[in-house]
Design a protein around this motif. Structure first.
Motif, PDB file in Angstrom:
ATOM      1  N   ALA A  53     -24.088  63.035 -30.058  1.00 20.34           N
ATOM      2  CA  ALA A  53     -25.533  62.845 -29.938  1.00 20.34           C
ATOM      3  C   ALA A  53     -25.922  61.391 -30.159  1.00 20.34           C
ATOM      4  CB  ALA A  53     -26.258  63.747 -30.930  1.00 20.34           C
ATOM      5  N   LEU A  54     -25.229  60.720 -31.070  1.00 24.63           N
ATOM      6  CA  LEU A  54     -25.549  59.328 -31.359  1.00 24.63           C
ATOM      7  C   LEU A  54     -24.988  58.368 -30.322  1.00 24.63           C
ATOM      8  CD1 LEU A  54     -25.013  59.171 -35.232  1.00 24.63           C
ATOM      9  CD2 LEU A  54     -27.143  59.470 -33.967  1.00 24.63           C
ATOM     10  N   GLN A  55     -23.986  58.817 -29.554  1.00 22.59           N
ATOM     11  CA  GLN A  55     -23.348  57.944 -28.578  1.00 22.59           C
ATOM     12  C   GLN A  55     -23.925  58.091 -27.171  1.00 22.59           C
ATOM     13  OE1 GLN A  55     -19.200  58.905 -28.922  1.00 22.59           O
ATOM     14  NE2 GLN A  55     -18.980  57.922 -30.921  1.00 22.59           N
ATOM     15  N   GLU A  56     -24.914  58.950 -27.009  1.00 21.32           N
ATOM     16  CA  GLU A  56     -25.544  59.087 -25.699  1.00 21.32           C
ATOM     17  C   GLU A  56     -26.238  57.778 -25.320  1.00 21.32           C
ATOM     18  OE1 GLU A  56     -28.193  62.332 -25.818  1.00 21.32           O
ATOM     19  OE2 GLU A  56     -26.634  63.876 -25.778  1.00 21.32           O
ATOM     20  N   PRO A  57     -26.229  57.414 -24.048  1.00 25.19           N
ATOM     21  CA  PRO A  57     -26.830  56.136 -23.622  1.00 25.19           C
ATOM     22  C   PRO A  57     -28.290  55.987 -24.031  1.00 25.19           C
ATOM     23  CG  PRO A  57     -25.467  57.036 -21.875  1.00 25.19           C
ATOM     24  CD  PRO A  57     -25.531  58.089 -22.933  1.00 25.19           C
ATOM     25  N   VAL A  58     -29.073  57.069 -23.909  1.00 27.20           N
ATOM     26  CA  VAL A  58     -30.493  56.959 -24.257  1.00 27.20           C
ATOM     27  C   VAL A  58     -30.664  56.785 -25.765  1.00 27.20           C
ATOM     28  CG1 VAL A  58     -31.394  58.153 -22.242  1.00 27.20           C
ATOM     29  CG2 VAL A  58     -30.641  59.480 -24.223  1.00 27.20           C
ATOM     30  N   ALA A  59     -29.791  57.410 -26.553  1.00 29.29           N
ATOM     31  CA  ALA A  59     -29.859  57.243 -28.006  1.00 29.29           C
ATOM     32  C   ALA A  59     -29.495  55.814 -28.398  1.00 29.29           C
ATOM     33  CB  ALA A  59     -28.941  58.247 -28.699  1.00 29.29           C
TER      34      ALA A  59
END
Length: 291
Positions: A53-59
């Motif tokens: 979840a933290l490594q998603e591009p939008v995050a």
């Protein structure tokens, strides 16, 4: 020697324990429990899902934008806070009360109203909207608008922390340094700054925490464009509204971690400042005469 006992020391032991227990219960209910809930929900599906979840591009884009906004707003407020506090505490001038009132303005104005003010000024239908459009300059729904909104809601913190510190110190040390031949910059660097460094650091810590956690004003001027104008608090809201609870709480845990780090840093700075005031001898720091 004065042997008068403070009235609070005469309170019954059960009453003191009741007050301490009530305080701890309040902190546990409204501070520790919510933080524990955030971490629990963030890790509900395991560490792997949390990291994804933290490594998603939008995050990552939201985290980057949050750091950029804070990285610009805090230094600007640092410069403003020091100069404003120095002027208010060290000099008498017309408009001093007005300046103090303006510094306190963001404390009384809703962040949403602050965001709407910038929309009114820089929006497409705003005062400068036509000029900005003709010159292809984007403020609203872009990074400049987010930075402006962040600066507005955070600029009282450094100044308000330094004003009482500088007022308490007075002007005697600066005047003595100038009499000994120090320049204005030497006086500030060698006399004023050492005396205010812990208060300055305290104000910067609070300013940074507020900048990274700002929601209302940034929400109005950002446009909620994923991967472009969403800061971390806005990204958390979007994920939560989409029922993506693991990702929402994972990002929220970063803000919770920021709160804990801020609390620890705040306590350390307070302790160091009190220890320095208690132990440091009253002496004028040495200055080098200007040539």
């Amino acid at each position: 020697m004065n042997t008068t006992t403070s009235p609070t020391l005469n309170e019954p032991a059960w009453f003191r324990r009741l007050l301490i227990g009530a305080g701890l219960a309040f902190l546990g209910l409204f501070l520790a429990l919510p933080l524990a809930a955030v971490l629990t929900e963030a890790l509900r599906q395991g560490v792997g899902a949390y990291l994804v979840a933290l490594q998603e591009p939008v995050a990552l884009a939201a985290i980057k934008l949050t750091l950029i906004a804070a990285g610009i707003a805090v230094p600007l407020n640092l410069i403003f806070g020091v100069t404003a506090a120095w002027a208010i505490a060290k000099f008498e001038f017309r408009g001093k009360s007005l300046l103090i009132t303006l510094i306190d303005l963001p404390f009384s104005v809703s962040p949403v109203i602050a965001g709407l003010i910038y929309v009114l000024i820089f929006g497409a239908q705003g005062w400068f909207g036509q000029y900005l459009f003709e010159n292809d300059i984007k403020v609203i729904f872009a990074v400049p608008g987010i930075v402006l909104a962040t600066v507005f809601v955070t600029f009282p913190f450094v100044a308000r922390e330094l004003i009482p510190v500088m007022e308490e110190q007075g002007t005697a040390e600066e005047e003595a340094a100038l009499t000994l031949g120090a320049s204005g910059w030497q006086t500030f660097w060698r006399v004023t700054l050492p005396n205010i460094k812990w208060g300055l650091l305290y104000g910067v810590i609070l300013c940074n925490a507020r900048a990274m956690g700002e929601f209302g004003a940034v929400s109005v001027v950002s446009g909620h464009i994923r991967g472009e104008t969403n800061t971390l608090p806005l990204h958390v809201e979007i994920l939560y509204n989409e029922y993506n609870f693991v990702a929402a709480f994972a990002c929220a845990s970063l803000l919770a971690l920021l709160a804990l780090v801020t609390l620890a840093a705040k306590s350390f700075v307070e302790w160091r400042g009190q220890a320095q005031r208690a132990l440091a001898p009253i002496a004028l720091p040495a200055v080098q005469p200007s040539t």
